[in-house]
Design a protein around this motif. Structure first.
Motif, PDB file in Angstrom:
ATOM      1  N   ILE A 192       0.840  -1.200   0.000  1.00 18.86           N
ATOM      2  CA  ILE A 192       0.000   0.000   0.000  1.00 18.86           C
ATOM      3  C   ILE A 192       0.875   1.250   0.000  1.00 18.86           C
ATOM      4  CG2 ILE A 192      -1.707   1.316   1.322  1.00 18.86           C
ATOM      5  CD1 ILE A 192      -2.823  -1.469   2.205  1.00 18.86           C
ATOM      6  N   ARG A 193       1.940   1.259   0.799  1.00 14.52           N
ATOM      7  CA  ARG A 193       2.872   2.397   0.808  1.00 14.52           C
ATOM      8  C   ARG A 193       3.412   2.646  -0.596  1.00 14.52           C
ATOM      9  NH1 ARG A 193       8.606   1.237   2.906  1.00 14.52           N
ATOM     10  NH2 ARG A 193       8.539   0.252   0.860  1.00 14.52           N
ATOM     11  N   TRP A 238      -4.535   6.442   4.201  1.00 19.32           N
ATOM     12  CA  TRP A 238      -3.424   7.384   4.244  1.00 19.32           C
ATOM     13  C   TRP A 238      -3.167   7.959   5.643  1.00 19.32           C
ATOM     14  CZ3 TRP A 238      -2.568  12.703   4.880  1.00 19.32           C
ATOM     15  CH2 TRP A 238      -1.298  13.148   4.500  1.00 19.32           C
ATOM     16  N   PRO A 239      -4.179   8.458   6.359  1.00 16.86           N
ATOM     17  CA  PRO A 239      -3.875   8.986   7.701  1.00 16.86           C
ATOM     18  C   PRO A 239      -3.270   7.929   8.635  1.00 16.86           C
ATOM     19  CG  PRO A 239      -6.048   9.703   7.001  1.00 16.86           C
ATOM     20  CD  PRO A 239      -5.584   8.670   6.001  1.00 16.86           C
ATOM     21  N   ALA A 240      -3.766   6.706   8.559  1.00 17.67           N
ATOM     22  CA  ALA A 240      -3.208   5.642   9.403  1.00 17.67           C
ATOM     23  C   ALA A 240      -1.763   5.343   9.007  1.00 17.67           C
ATOM     24  CB  ALA A 240      -4.065   4.380   9.300  1.00 17.67           C
ATOM     25  N   MET A 241      -1.500   5.329   7.714  1.00 20.76           N
ATOM     26  CA  MET A 241      -0.135   5.071   7.236  1.00 20.76           C
ATOM     27  C   MET A 241       0.812   6.183   7.693  1.00 20.76           C
ATOM     28  SD  MET A 241      -0.172   2.255   5.243  1.00 20.76           S
ATOM     29  CE  MET A 241       1.222   2.454   4.183  1.00 20.76           C
ATOM     30  N   MET A 242       0.361   7.424   7.590  1.00 13.59           N
ATOM     31  CA  MET A 242       1.217   8.550   7.980  1.00 13.59           C
ATOM     32  C   MET A 242       1.421   8.582   9.499  1.00 13.59           C
ATOM     33  SD  MET A 242       2.292   9.934   5.227  1.00 13.59           S
ATOM     34  CE  MET A 242       2.337   8.239   4.643  1.00 13.59           C
ATOM     35  N   ARG A 267      -4.249   0.102  -8.802  1.00  7.91           N
ATOM     36  CA  ARG A 267      -4.453   1.481  -8.364  1.00  7.91           C
ATOM     37  C   ARG A 267      -5.265   1.499  -7.077  1.00  7.91           C
ATOM     38  NH1 ARG A 267      -6.012   4.069 -14.189  1.00  7.91           N
ATOM     39  NH2 ARG A 267      -4.082   3.477 -15.237  1.00  7.91           N
ATOM     40  N   LEU A 268      -4.914   2.421  -6.218  1.00  6.73           N
ATOM     41  CA  LEU A 268      -5.662   2.584  -4.974  1.00  6.73           C
ATOM     42  C   LEU A 268      -7.100   2.991  -5.267  1.00  6.73           C
ATOM     43  CD1 LEU A 268      -2.975   4.508  -2.945  1.00  6.73           C
ATOM     44  CD2 LEU A 268      -3.972   2.319  -2.259  1.00  6.73           C
ATOM     45  N   THR A 269      -8.020   2.402  -4.534  1.00  8.79           N
ATOM     46  CA  THR A 269      -9.418   2.810  -4.583  1.00  8.79           C
ATOM     47  C   THR A 269      -9.634   3.874  -3.505  1.00  8.79           C
ATOM     48  OG1 THR A 269     -10.067   1.180  -2.940  1.00  8.79           O
ATOM     49  CG2 THR A 269     -10.135   0.475  -5.268  1.00  8.79           C
ATOM     50  N   ARG A 270     -10.825   4.413  -3.447  1.00 12.10           N
ATOM     51  CA  ARG A 270     -11.146   5.368  -2.375  1.00 12.10           C
ATOM     52  C   ARG A 270     -10.914   4.711  -1.007  1.00 12.10           C
ATOM     53  NH1 ARG A 270     -16.335   8.605  -3.211  1.00 12.10           N
ATOM     54  NH2 ARG A 270     -14.862   9.565  -4.605  1.00 12.10           N
ATOM     55  N   LEU A 323      -1.435  -8.629  -3.617  1.00 15.51           N
ATOM     56  CA  LEU A 323      -2.183  -7.819  -4.580  1.00 15.51           C
ATOM     57  C   LEU A 323      -3.583  -8.382  -4.789  1.00 15.51           C
ATOM     58  CD1 LEU A 323       0.625  -7.090  -7.189  1.00 15.51           C
ATOM     59  CD2 LEU A 323      -0.451  -5.422  -5.657  1.00 15.51           C
ATOM     60  N   SER A 324      -3.678  -9.696  -4.886  1.00 18.57           N
ATOM     61  CA  SER A 324      -4.985 -10.338  -5.059  1.00 18.57           C
ATOM     62  C   SER A 324      -5.891 -10.042  -3.871  1.00 18.57           C
ATOM     63  CB  SER A 324      -4.798 -11.839  -5.233  1.00 18.57           C
ATOM     64  OG  SER A 324      -6.028 -12.490  -5.300  1.00 18.57           O
ATOM     65  N   ARG A 325      -5.348 -10.177  -2.678  1.00 24.04           N
ATOM     66  CA  ARG A 325      -6.143  -9.928  -1.467  1.00 24.04           C
ATOM     67  C   ARG A 325      -6.585  -8.474  -1.363  1.00 24.04           C
ATOM     68  NH1 ARG A 325      -6.689 -11.810   4.062  1.00 24.04           N
ATOM     69  NH2 ARG A 325      -8.569 -10.721   4.670  1.00 24.04           N
ATOM     70  N   LEU A 326      -5.679  -7.554  -1.692  1.00 25.82           N
ATOM     71  CA  LEU A 326      -6.017  -6.138  -1.631  1.00 25.82           C
ATOM     72  C   LEU A 326      -7.080  -5.776  -2.669  1.00 25.82           C
ATOM     73  CD1 LEU A 326      -2.467  -4.698  -0.948  1.00 25.82           C
ATOM     74  CD2 LEU A 326      -4.438  -4.612   0.604  1.00 25.82           C
TER      75      LEU A 326
END
Length: 153
Positions: free
Chosen positions: A30-31, A91-95, A82-85, A58-61
């Motif tokens: 995801i990053r 993003w906030p959790a990743m940051m 590509r990232l979905t909504r 990738l399949s799971r995501l």
């Protein structure tokens, strides 16, 4: 023999989220997607993950709706991821995780600095710019090497 790591029997949103993003490599995939990586070979090169593991992640995501496959070539058939909504909402959790890691596990300083494209201010834990105070999202920032970045020879 190790027991499988599942949280299905727990009535907890953190446990349910870990069912989706708690596997090794998943958050790094995801990053990389946030960094603009789209194609399988580029994910594999960026992460150094085994191809079978990457295929699984990738399949799971995609199954979970965090990424979507978009065909970019017909013969042979090839896809971008590509990232979905739903994925962008991480993003906030990743940051927050990145900033926490910088505070506690980056003895030489942050490996990457997340800076506001508008003024160059650093991302704060409140997801705002440390210089101008503007709220920030994934499209408002860019990553640059920080003091803890590994220099290539």
């Amino acid at each position: 023999m190790a027991l499988p790591r599942t949280y299905e029997d727990q009535n907890c949103s953190i446990a349910r989220a870990l069912e989706v993003v708690g596997d090794r490599w998943t958050l790094l995939v995801i990053r990389s997607a946030f960094e603009g990586v789209r194609r399988f070979d580029d994910f594999q090169e960026a992460l150094g993950v085994a191809r079978n593991v990457l295929t699984d992640r990738l399949s799971r995501l995609c199954q979970e709706g965090l990424l979507r496959r978009v065909r970019y070539q017909e013969r042979p058939e090839r896809f971008e991821y590509r990232l979905t909504r739903k994925g962008v909402e991480l993003w906030p959790a990743m940051m927050t995780l990145l900033l926490w890691g910088d505070r506690h596990y980056a003895p030489d300083g942050p490996p990457a600095l997340v800076l506001h494209r508008g003024c160059g201010g650093a991302l704060t834990p409140r997801m705002t710019c440390g210089s101008c105070g503007e709220p920030l999202g994934p499209g408002d920032v860019e990553a640059r090497p920080g003091p803890g970045a590994v220099r290539s020879a």
